[in-house]
Design an enzyme around this catalytic site. Structure first.
Site, short mmCIF file in Angstrom:
data_model
loop_
_atom_site.label_atom_id
_atom_site.label_comp_id
_atom_site.label_asym_id
_atom_site.label_seq_id
_atom_site.Cartn_x
_atom_site.Cartn_y
_atom_site.Cartn_z
N ALA A 48 87.35 31.74 14.63
CA ALA A 48 88.59 31.80 15.41
C ALA A 48 88.50 32.59 16.71
O ALA A 48 89.49 32.72 17.41
CB ALA A 48 89.71 32.43 14.54
N GLU A 75 81.64 39.04 14.56
CA GLU A 75 81.59 39.62 15.90
C GLU A 75 81.00 41.02 15.88
O GLU A 75 80.99 41.69 14.84
CB GLU A 75 82.99 39.64 16.52
CG GLU A 75 83.62 38.28 16.73
CD GLU A 75 82.85 37.41 17.71
OE1 GLU A 75 82.03 37.95 18.50
OE2 GLU A 75 83.05 36.18 17.69
N TYR A 236 70.93 15.12 20.43
CA TYR A 236 72.15 15.58 19.77
C TYR A 236 72.52 14.68 18.59
O TYR A 236 72.18 14.95 17.45
CB TYR A 236 73.31 15.72 20.76
CG TYR A 236 74.39 16.65 20.22
CD1 TYR A 236 74.48 17.97 20.66
CD2 TYR A 236 75.29 16.23 19.24
CE1 TYR A 236 75.43 18.83 20.13
CE2 TYR A 236 76.24 17.08 18.72
CZ TYR A 236 76.31 18.38 19.17
OH TYR A 236 77.25 19.23 18.64
#
Length: 398
Positions: A48, A75, A236
Site C-alpha cells: 500500500a 519499508e 516481460y
C-alpha cells in the site's frame, strides 16, 4: 539536513520526506477533484505504500468512497540521522491526511508473505476494524519471498525464456541510454519467479480471510497485473514475469469460484497500464518503451499518470458502470495503452531510437520526473534547499 537526490545508474539511493508529503497531497487533490464514486467501506491493501497500491488507497479514501483502510508494506524506518524509504513517509502522510477527515488508516510494516503478518492483520480486523472487510487489493511487488511453510527463500528474476534478449534502457544518472542483454532463464529461475510473483500468496490471504469469516457479503478482491505490447513481450509477458502473471491470473479464476459461492463476491485481476517504477529501469527496453508511450499517449490526449489511471479503474470499472472485462475475465484499464494506433506509433518511434536521438523521440523528461517523484524529488512547490528536520520526522509513526 539538506537532502539532494542520489541516483546510481537507475537506482535511487535516498528519498525526500517532505517531497513525498507534497506528492501524496497532490494525489489526494486529484482524487478529490475527479469523478466521485460509492465504494467499499472497509479495505485491506497489500503493498500500500507506493505505486498502484498507494494510488488505490488514496482513491478509495478521498475519491468519494471514504473508505477506512489497512495498508501492509515492507519499508525502512527513518531515524534521527538517516532518511528512511519513500514508502515509510508515504504511509505517514497518508495516515495523517486520512485521520484528519475522520477515516481509519492503519499501517502494518513487515513481511506480507508471512503467517505472522496475516495473524496480526486478522486480529486487528476482528478487534478494531469492525470485524469484516469489503475489499482486498493485492499490489505486492517484491523480488524475494520466504515461503512461510518451508522457510525457503525464493528470488525472482526478470529474464526471457528460451532465448537471450537485449535492448536499450535509460540511465537516469547519466541521462543516457545503455544497451542491456539478458540470458534466458533456467527452469529453476522460472519456478522461483512464479513462487515470488505469482498467485500463491494472494491465494493464502483470500482463503484465510474467507475461512476466518472476516469478509462481508459481496466481498471483492483484485490483484494487479500487466501485459504490455510487442516491444516488451519477449522479456516481460513471454518471460519469467509473464509466467508469474499468468499464474496470478489463473489463481484469480480459482479464487473467484470460492468467493462467489461463499459470499456472492468477485475475484479477478486488473491489467494496468505501464508506469514508471523503481524496477522498470532494470527491464531491458521497458523504460524506453514507457518513455515513448508517455509521449504518444500525451499526443492522443490519453496520458494517465498512476493516480489518474487507478482512480479511473475504481470509479468507472470496479465500482462504476463501465466494467471492461476481457474473455479471460481480466479487468482491462490498459485498453488505452494497447490500441492499435498507440502501439503502432510507439513501435515506429522505438525502432528509430539511437543513443544520439532518444531525448528527441521519447519523453525522457517526463519519465525522469515520474522516477524522481517515486522518492519525493522534483515535486512541484517543494523547496529542496530547505533543511529537513530528521529528528522531528523520526518521532512520527506510520
Amino acid at each position: 539536513m539538506i537532502i539532494k537526490p542520489r541516483v546510481r545508474g537507475s537506482l535511487a539511493l535516498n528519498c525526500h520526506p517532505m517531497g513525498c508529503k507534497k506528492i501524496v497531497e497532490d494525489q489526494i487533490k486529484i482524487a478529490k477533484d475527479s469523478k466521485q464514486y460509492k465504494g467499499p467501506k472497509k479495505v485491506l491493501i497489500l503493498g500500500a505504500s507506493s505505486g498502484y497500491g498507494l494510488a488505490t488507497r488514496i482513491s478509495l479514501a478521498f475519491g468519494g468512497s471514504k473508505s477506512d483502510t489497512i495498508g501492509v508494506s515492507f519499508e525502512k524506518e527513518g531515524t534521527e540521522k538517516k532518511v528512511g524509504s519513500a514508502g515509510w513517509y508515504n504511509n505517514i502522510w497518508f495516515k495523517e491526511a486520512a485521520e484528519k477527515e475522520g477515516l481509519i488508516a492503519k499501517n502494518f510494516i513487515g513481511d506480507a508473505f508471512s503467517h505472522e503478518m496475516r495473524k496480526e492483520v486478522l486480529e486487528y480486523i476482528k478487534d478494531e476494524f469492525g470485524g469484516k472487510i469489503d475489499l482486498l487489493v493485492y499490489s505486492v511487488a517484491s523480488g524475494v519471498r520466504q515461503d512461510p511453510d518451508t522457510g525457503i527463500v525464493h528470488r525472482s528474476c526478470i529474464k526471457p525464456i528460451n532465448e537471450e534478449f537485449g535492448g536499450y534502457t535509460l540511465n537516469i544518472q547519466k541521462e543516457e541510454i545503455e544497451y542491456m542483454s539478458v540470458e534466458s532463464a533456467t527452469e529453476e529461475e522460472i519456478a522461483n519467479t512464479v513462487k515470488v510473483m505469482g498467485g500463491e500468496d494472494w491465494s493464502h490471504w483470500v482463503k484465510t480471510l474467507v475461512d476466518e469469516d472476516v469478509c462481508n457479503e459481496g466481498f471483492k478482491s483484485v490483484a494487479y497485473s500487466y501485459i504490455g505490447g510487442d516491444i516488451t513481450r519477449a522479456v516481460y509477458r513471454d518471460g519469467t514475469i509473464g509466467q508469474a502473471k499468468e499464474h496470478l491470473e489463473q489463481t484469480a479464476v480459482e479464487l473467484n469460484t470460492l468467493v462467489s459461492e461463499k459470499l456472492g463476491g468477485e475475484v479477478y485481476t486488473s491489467v494496468n497500464r505501464a508506469i514508471t517504477t523503481k524496477a522498470s529501469a532494470f527491464i531491458p527496453c521497458f523504460s524506453i518503451y514507457a518513455s515513448v508511450l508517455f509521449k504518444v499517449m500525451a499526443e492522443q490526449g490519453k496520458e494517465e499518470p498512476c493516480m489518474e489511471h487507478t482512480h479511473r479503474l475504481l470509479a468507472d470499472m470496479i465500482y462504476g458502470d463501465s466494467p471492461n472485462f476481457d474473455a479471460q475475465g481480466r479487468m482491462r484499464p490498459d485498453s488505452w495503452e494497447l490500441t492499435d494506433e498507440i502501439q503502432e506509433k510507439s513501435v515506429n518511434i522505438y525502432n528509430d531510437i539511437t543513443e544520439e536521438n532518444f531525448k528527441e523521440l521519447c519523453d525522457f523528461k517526463l519519465y525522469k520526473k515520474y522516477f524522481m517523484n517515486l522518492n519525493g524529488f522534483e515535486a512541484d512547490g517543494v523547496d529542496y534547499d530547505s533543511d529537513v528536520d530528521l529528528e522531528w520526522l523520526s518521532t512520527l509513526r506510520p
